[in-house]
Write a protein that holds these residues in place. Structure first.
Motif, mmCIF file in Angstrom:
data_model
loop_
_atom_site.group_PDB
_atom_site.id
_atom_site.type_symbol
_atom_site.label_atom_id
_atom_site.label_comp_id
_atom_site.label_asym_id
_atom_site.label_seq_id
_atom_site.Cartn_x
_atom_site.Cartn_y
_atom_site.Cartn_z
ATOM 1 N N SER A 30 0.942 -1.262 -0.092
ATOM 2 C CA SER A 30 -0.069 0.106 -0.170
ATOM 3 C C SER A 30 0.724 1.345 -0.207
ATOM 4 N N ARG A 34 1.360 4.159 -3.149
ATOM 5 C CA ARG A 34 1.001 5.599 -2.861
ATOM 6 C C ARG A 34 2.640 6.409 -3.377
ATOM 7 N N ARG A 37 2.875 6.463 -7.434
ATOM 8 C CA ARG A 37 1.371 6.541 -8.048
ATOM 9 C C ARG A 37 1.814 7.426 -9.274
ATOM 10 N N ALA A 44 1.767 1.125 -9.491
ATOM 11 C CA ALA A 44 0.917 1.396 -8.347
ATOM 12 C C ALA A 44 -0.571 0.777 -8.276
ATOM 13 N N LEU A 48 -1.430 -1.744 -5.061
ATOM 14 C CA LEU A 48 -2.754 -1.458 -4.187
ATOM 15 C C LEU A 48 -3.574 -2.529 -4.636
ATOM 16 N N GLU A 86 -1.872 2.324 6.416
ATOM 17 C CA GLU A 86 -1.380 2.698 4.982
ATOM 18 C C GLU A 86 -2.465 2.482 4.039
ATOM 19 N N THR A 90 -3.927 5.208 1.598
ATOM 20 C CA THR A 90 -3.784 5.271 0.198
ATOM 21 C C THR A 90 -5.061 5.447 -0.432
ATOM 22 N N THR A 91 -6.214 4.909 0.319
ATOM 23 C CA THR A 91 -7.507 4.813 -0.476
ATOM 24 C C THR A 91 -8.370 5.902 -0.108
#
Length: 117
Positions: A30, A34, A37, A44, A48, A86, A90-91
């Motif tokens: 994760s 990031r 990305r 990336a 993920l 994490e 990231t999300t």
């Protein structure tokens, strides 16, 4: 001789099934997603995707608690908390916020360890 290269390091591999290690890998994937990305969006996205699939897989069964020395990760809830943090960064998914809320007693019990997270 077919079993050894004759070179002293022989590329050792240690394998085990440990949920703590899996959560460590989820956190790393994760964070990597990031970090790269902008540089490599395709990689990336794949990182993920793998992290989220691994998270869901870990949620689908009781944890594998095998632990040996420093080769199988830290305490399960500590590793799970880091993975959730994490993934949240990231999300920004509510799903991982809920996981962190559930794990909050881990933070309170080991605050010095988790202050960085």
């Amino acid at each position: 001789d077919g079993k050894h290269s004759g070179i002293p390091d022989d590329r050792w591999v240690f394998t085990s099934r440990s949920s703590a290690v899996n959560y460590g890998s989820i956190a790393a994937l994760s964070a990597a997603a990031r970090a790269i990305r902008e540089y490599n969006p395709k990689l990336a996205t794949e990182a993920l995707k793998r992290a989220e699939l691994a998270w869901e897989e870990e949620q689908s069964h009781p944890p594998f608690l095998f632990h040996h020395g420093n080769t199988t990760g830290g305490r399960l809830n500590a590793e799970k908390l880091t993975a959730a943090a994490e993934l949240l960064m990231t999300t920004e998914s509510e799903h991982y916020k809920q996981a962190i809320n559930t794990l909050w007693p881990e933070v309170e019990a080991h605050f010095a360890q988790h202050i960085g997270t």
